[in-house]
Design a protein around this motif. Sequence first.
Motif, PDB file in Angstrom:
ATOM      1  N   PRO A   1       0.837  -1.212   0.000  1.00 20.21           N
ATOM      2  CA  PRO A   1       0.000   0.000   0.000  1.00 20.21           C
ATOM      3  C   PRO A   1       0.869   1.258   0.000  1.00 20.21           C
ATOM      4  O   PRO A   1       1.849   1.354   0.738  1.00 20.21           O
ATOM      5  CB  PRO A   1      -0.803  -0.127   1.287  1.00 20.21           C
ATOM      6  CG  PRO A   1      -0.814  -1.594   1.584  1.00 20.21           C
ATOM      7  CD  PRO A   1       0.518  -2.103   1.120  1.00 20.21           C
ATOM      8  N   ALA A   2       0.521   2.212  -0.828  1.00 17.78           N
ATOM      9  CA  ALA A   2       1.295   3.451  -0.922  1.00 17.78           C
ATOM     10  C   ALA A   2       1.072   4.276   0.343  1.00 17.78           C
ATOM     11  O   ALA A   2      -0.064   4.388   0.837  1.00 17.78           O
ATOM     12  CB  ALA A   2       0.870   4.240  -2.148  1.00 17.78           C
ATOM     13  N   PRO A   3       2.138   4.863   0.889  1.00 15.46           N
ATOM     14  CA  PRO A   3       1.987   5.669   2.095  1.00 15.46           C
ATOM     15  C   PRO A   3       1.183   6.939   1.865  1.00 15.46           C
ATOM     16  O   PRO A   3       0.645   7.518   2.815  1.00 15.46           O
ATOM     17  CB  PRO A   3       3.432   5.995   2.480  1.00 15.46           C
ATOM     18  CG  PRO A   3       4.215   5.870   1.220  1.00 15.46           C
ATOM     19  CD  PRO A   3       3.545   4.812   0.431  1.00 15.46           C
ATOM     20  N   SER A   4       1.083   7.376   0.640  1.00 15.28           N
ATOM     21  CA  SER A   4       0.302   8.566   0.297  1.00 15.28           C
ATOM     22  C   SER A   4      -0.205   8.403  -1.135  1.00 15.28           C
ATOM     23  O   SER A   4       0.377   7.643  -1.924  1.00 15.28           O
ATOM     24  CB  SER A   4       1.172   9.833   0.423  1.00 15.28           C
ATOM     25  OG  SER A   4       2.287   9.768  -0.454  1.00 15.28           O
ATOM     26  N   PRO A   5      -1.285   9.121  -1.489  1.00 12.86           N
ATOM     27  CA  PRO A   5      -1.843   8.963  -2.840  1.00 12.86           C
ATOM     28  C   PRO A   5      -0.838   9.269  -3.950  1.00 12.86           C
ATOM     29  O   PRO A   5      -0.851   8.603  -5.005  1.00 12.86           O
ATOM     30  CB  PRO A   5      -3.003   9.963  -2.852  1.00 12.86           C
ATOM     31  CG  PRO A   5      -3.388  10.120  -1.426  1.00 12.86           C
ATOM     32  CD  PRO A   5      -2.114  10.003  -0.644  1.00 12.86           C
ATOM     33  N   GLU A   6       0.038  10.267  -3.712  1.00 12.53           N
ATOM     34  CA  GLU A   6       0.989  10.631  -4.776  1.00 12.53           C
ATOM     35  C   GLU A   6       2.069   9.567  -5.000  1.00 12.53           C
ATOM     36  O   GLU A   6       2.786   9.597  -6.004  1.00 12.53           O
ATOM     37  CB  GLU A   6       1.643  11.984  -4.492  1.00 12.53           C
ATOM     38  CG  GLU A   6       2.438  12.050  -3.222  1.00 12.53           C
ATOM     39  CD  GLU A   6       1.586  12.493  -2.026  1.00 12.53           C
ATOM     40  OE1 GLU A   6       2.184  12.839  -0.994  1.00 12.53           O
ATOM     41  OE2 GLU A   6       0.351  12.477  -2.157  1.00 12.53           O
ATOM     42  N   MET A   7       2.211   8.606  -4.066  1.00  6.34           N
ATOM     43  CA  MET A   7       3.213   7.541  -4.213  1.00  6.34           C
ATOM     44  C   MET A   7       2.643   6.291  -4.900  1.00  6.34           C
ATOM     45  O   MET A   7       3.352   5.318  -5.099  1.00  6.34           O
ATOM     46  CB  MET A   7       3.765   7.146  -2.838  1.00  6.34           C
ATOM     47  CG  MET A   7       4.653   8.224  -2.213  1.00  6.34           C
ATOM     48  SD  MET A   7       6.108   8.588  -3.228  1.00  6.34           S
ATOM     49  CE  MET A   7       7.000   7.042  -3.134  1.00  6.34           C
ATOM     50  N   THR A   8       1.369   6.354  -5.292  1.00 10.29           N
ATOM     51  CA  THR A   8       0.775   5.226  -6.003  1.00 10.29           C
ATOM     52  C   THR A   8       1.450   5.060  -7.369  1.00 10.29           C
ATOM     53  O   THR A   8       1.570   6.013  -8.137  1.00 10.29           O
ATOM     54  CB  THR A   8      -0.730   5.444  -6.201  1.00 10.29           C
ATOM     55  OG1 THR A   8      -1.357   5.600  -4.914  1.00 10.29           O
ATOM     56  CG2 THR A   8      -1.356   4.262  -6.932  1.00 10.29           C
TER      57      THR A   8
ATOM     58  N   VAL B   1      10.248  -2.327  -4.762  1.00 13.84           N
ATOM     59  CA  VAL B   1       8.918  -2.471  -4.162  1.00 13.84           C
ATOM     60  C   VAL B   1       8.077  -1.294  -4.648  1.00 13.84           C
ATOM     61  O   VAL B   1       8.514  -0.138  -4.563  1.00 13.84           O
ATOM     62  CB  VAL B   1       9.001  -2.471  -2.625  1.00 13.84           C
ATOM     63  CG1 VAL B   1       7.607  -2.559  -2.013  1.00 13.84           C
ATOM     64  CG2 VAL B   1       9.875  -3.633  -2.152  1.00 13.84           C
ATOM     65  N   VAL B   2       6.866  -1.609  -5.128  1.00  8.92           N
ATOM     66  CA  VAL B   2       6.029  -0.583  -5.741  1.00  8.92           C
ATOM     67  C   VAL B   2       4.796  -0.334  -4.878  1.00  8.92           C
ATOM     68  O   VAL B   2       4.196  -1.276  -4.330  1.00  8.92           O
ATOM     69  CB  VAL B   2       5.600  -1.026  -7.168  1.00  8.92           C
ATOM     70  CG1 VAL B   2       4.769   0.063  -7.854  1.00  8.92           C
ATOM     71  CG2 VAL B   2       6.830  -1.355  -8.008  1.00  8.92           C
ATOM     72  N   GLY B   3       4.405   0.943  -4.775  1.00  7.47           N
ATOM     73  CA  GLY B   3       3.194   1.318  -4.014  1.00  7.47           C
ATOM     74  C   GLY B   3       1.958   1.207  -4.899  1.00  7.47           C
ATOM     75  O   GLY B   3       1.995   1.557  -6.079  1.00  7.47           O
ATOM     76  N   ASN B   4       0.878   0.722  -4.298  1.00  6.35           N
ATOM     77  CA  ASN B   4      -0.372   0.655  -5.062  1.00  6.35           C
ATOM     78  C   ASN B   4      -1.544   1.106  -4.202  1.00  6.35           C
ATOM     79  O   ASN B   4      -1.397   1.448  -3.066  1.00  6.35           O
ATOM     80  CB  ASN B   4      -0.615  -0.747  -5.616  1.00  6.35           C
ATOM     81  CG  ASN B   4      -0.638  -1.834  -4.540  1.00  6.35           C
ATOM     82  OD1 ASN B   4      -0.773  -1.506  -3.338  1.00  6.35           O
ATOM     83  ND2 ASN B   4      -0.510  -3.084  -4.938  1.00  6.35           N
TER      84      ASN B   4
END
Length: 201
Positions: A167-174, A198-201
């Motif tokens: 899970p991305a820590p913030s929307p902009e890191m998605t 590792v990728v944020g989603n």
Amino acid sequence: MKHKKHANNMEEMAENTEKVDKTANEHQPASGNENVDDNSAESSGDVNEGNDVLIDELQTEINDQKNKYVRLMAEFENYKRRTNQEKLDIIQTAGKDILISMLEILDDMDRAEKQIEQDTDLDHVKEGVMLIFNKFRNMMAAKGVKSIDTLNADFDTEMHEAIANVPAPSPEMTGKIIDEVQKGYTLNDKIIRFPKVVVGN
């Protein structure tokens, strides 16, 4: 009587004419057929002689082409032999330059190892180790090897290898790279090892 005598004279003249014609025909030379046969024989001989000359010329040309082909194949075999040997030499010595450069780093590591055993100042030891690290990185960069920056970059399947999604820590890191598990490297701008991220989603 006169009429009878005249008729007899006419018959004798006719017989004499036939005899003369027959004798003339017997003694008359051939009508030219022998000359025609001789000319035909001469023409046939000329044709055969011309064919023999043409065959000899063609055979000579075939032999020349065969010799050229044999020489060309021999040259090609020599070329293959040379190029194969050159490739083998390149493969065997491909890493020679970079290995020679790394020998200097290995010398520094040997000296640092001795210094670590004797020096009790931790900051001094760290400074020496960092010098070796930086020297090694600079040497690799001089050879065209560079690391790929990945943190906070957009994930690109052409450049990155995703090993996990979190899970991305913030929307902009998605869709961006949150962590780097293994660095990636390029050689002269061509990727030689893909970074594992590792990728944020």
